[in-house]
Design an enzyme around this catalytic site. Sequence first.
Site, mmCIF file in Angstrom:
data_model
loop_
_atom_site.group_PDB
_atom_site.id
_atom_site.type_symbol
_atom_site.label_atom_id
_atom_site.label_comp_id
_atom_site.label_asym_id
_atom_site.label_seq_id
_atom_site.Cartn_x
_atom_site.Cartn_y
_atom_site.Cartn_z
ATOM 1 N N ALA A 26 9.468 43.872 -2.859
ATOM 2 C CA ALA A 26 9.889 45.198 -3.303
ATOM 3 C C ALA A 26 8.827 46.251 -3.007
ATOM 4 O O ALA A 26 9.056 47.436 -3.211
ATOM 5 C CB ALA A 26 10.178 45.165 -4.810
ATOM 6 N N ASP A 27 7.678 45.819 -2.532
ATOM 7 C CA ASP A 27 6.549 46.734 -2.377
ATOM 8 C C ASP A 27 6.785 47.743 -1.248
ATOM 9 O O ASP A 27 7.046 47.360 -0.105
ATOM 10 C CB ASP A 27 5.297 45.909 -2.080
ATOM 11 C CG ASP A 27 4.072 46.779 -2.021
ATOM 12 O OD1 ASP A 27 3.450 46.944 -3.080
ATOM 13 O OD2 ASP A 27 3.744 47.300 -0.937
ATOM 14 N N ILE A 28 6.652 49.014 -1.582
ATOM 15 C CA ILE A 28 6.953 50.045 -0.596
ATOM 16 C C ILE A 28 5.961 50.006 0.572
ATOM 17 O O ILE A 28 6.337 50.224 1.726
ATOM 18 C CB ILE A 28 6.969 51.442 -1.277
ATOM 19 C CG1 ILE A 28 7.468 52.513 -0.327
ATOM 20 C CG2 ILE A 28 5.606 51.832 -1.795
ATOM 21 C CD1 ILE A 28 8.907 52.372 0.029
ATOM 22 N N GLY A 29 4.709 49.679 0.272
ATOM 23 C CA GLY A 29 3.702 49.607 1.338
ATOM 24 C C GLY A 29 3.986 48.456 2.298
ATOM 25 O O GLY A 29 3.833 48.589 3.518
ATOM 26 N N LEU A 30 4.434 47.332 1.740
ATOM 27 C CA LEU A 30 4.750 46.181 2.589
ATOM 28 C C LEU A 30 5.991 46.474 3.429
ATOM 29 O O LEU A 30 6.055 46.113 4.612
ATOM 30 C CB LEU A 30 4.961 44.939 1.719
ATOM 31 C CG LEU A 30 5.068 43.614 2.472
ATOM 32 C CD1 LEU A 30 3.824 43.337 3.292
ATOM 33 C CD2 LEU A 30 5.323 42.469 1.498
#
Length: 313
Positions: free
Chosen positions: A253-257
């Site tokens: 869910a990580d936006i950076g990933l």
Amino acid sequence: MLTFELPINPPYSYERLRSRLESHPDQQFQLIPECSMLRRAFRIETESFLVTLAFKGGLETPVLQVQTDKSLSAAQQEKLRKTVRHMFQADVDLEPVYQHMQTDQRLAPLTERFRGLRFLLDPDLFQSMVRTIIGQQLNLAFAATLTERLLTLAGDVVHDEQGQPFHVFPTAEAIARLEIEQLRQLQFSQRKAEYIIDFARAVVNRRVELDRLELMSDEEAIGYLTALRGIGRWTVECLLMFGMGRPDLLPAADIGLRNGIQLVYDLPEKPDEAKIRAIGESWAPWRSYISLYVWEAFGAFRRGEFAQPSADA
DNA sequence: GGCCAGGCTAGCA
DNA sequence: TGCTAGCATGGC
């Protein structure tokens, strides 16, 4: 005063560590790049003190020289060694990770570009969880500001020889004693203030036992901790990565990933969580490390220091 | 000035 | 079970 040296499993890149700290501000560290050093305060048992960490030997024969500003008991020394080895992942062997990345043409270039990059782990799980909750949904700069305010409000402080203050992360007891309103005044949202204080109180009254995580699988730990209000899957995945150094987490869910995978795999649009998990399947059993490299690739890209792999082809 | 940030919960269909 | 508004504020 105490000085000792810790060998690190090569390769270890101080430059990559420095770059990561510059893009992920952490008020607890002072960077001294001209002599490849870091300083920060540690708390071992009930005592706080200042530690200087000097990276010697370069990328391929790294040694970490550790110096404290006061003498320590044998037990404290042993705890400090263990904590430092953990934080800098001194024992991790990156070679199998790099070999795995070489099998994916999108990942292969990252092994040279970011060679010697490792996680900088949190010294303990309580701190790691609180920092991760603060980081939920906020940009890194503002999260760092909030963390710094919490340190100033509730943490110990030690001073170096010039009188410069180094804040130590507050204990669970110290945060458990806070009132919601005190964090609201530091510009924490009502909910974030509740989540953090509730978590600290759960740790203090042993409704949550962080020591037990060591014996749990990743999925068991996620089940155990997401039962708490304010702690979702992403938060526990980050705790397992940045607090424990577990090797195979994928915070999908990580936006950076999501941004990083879009870049590295040259996707036309930002992949959703299901797509991230599908791509990440092939990263097992090193999904944590590969996530780190993909995060760093996106960070370098944003700073104009890294071209999309496809742009080179 | 609008939109996005290293998400999560509560409330509603 | 699945979807979405709201949260607080900084930075681009």
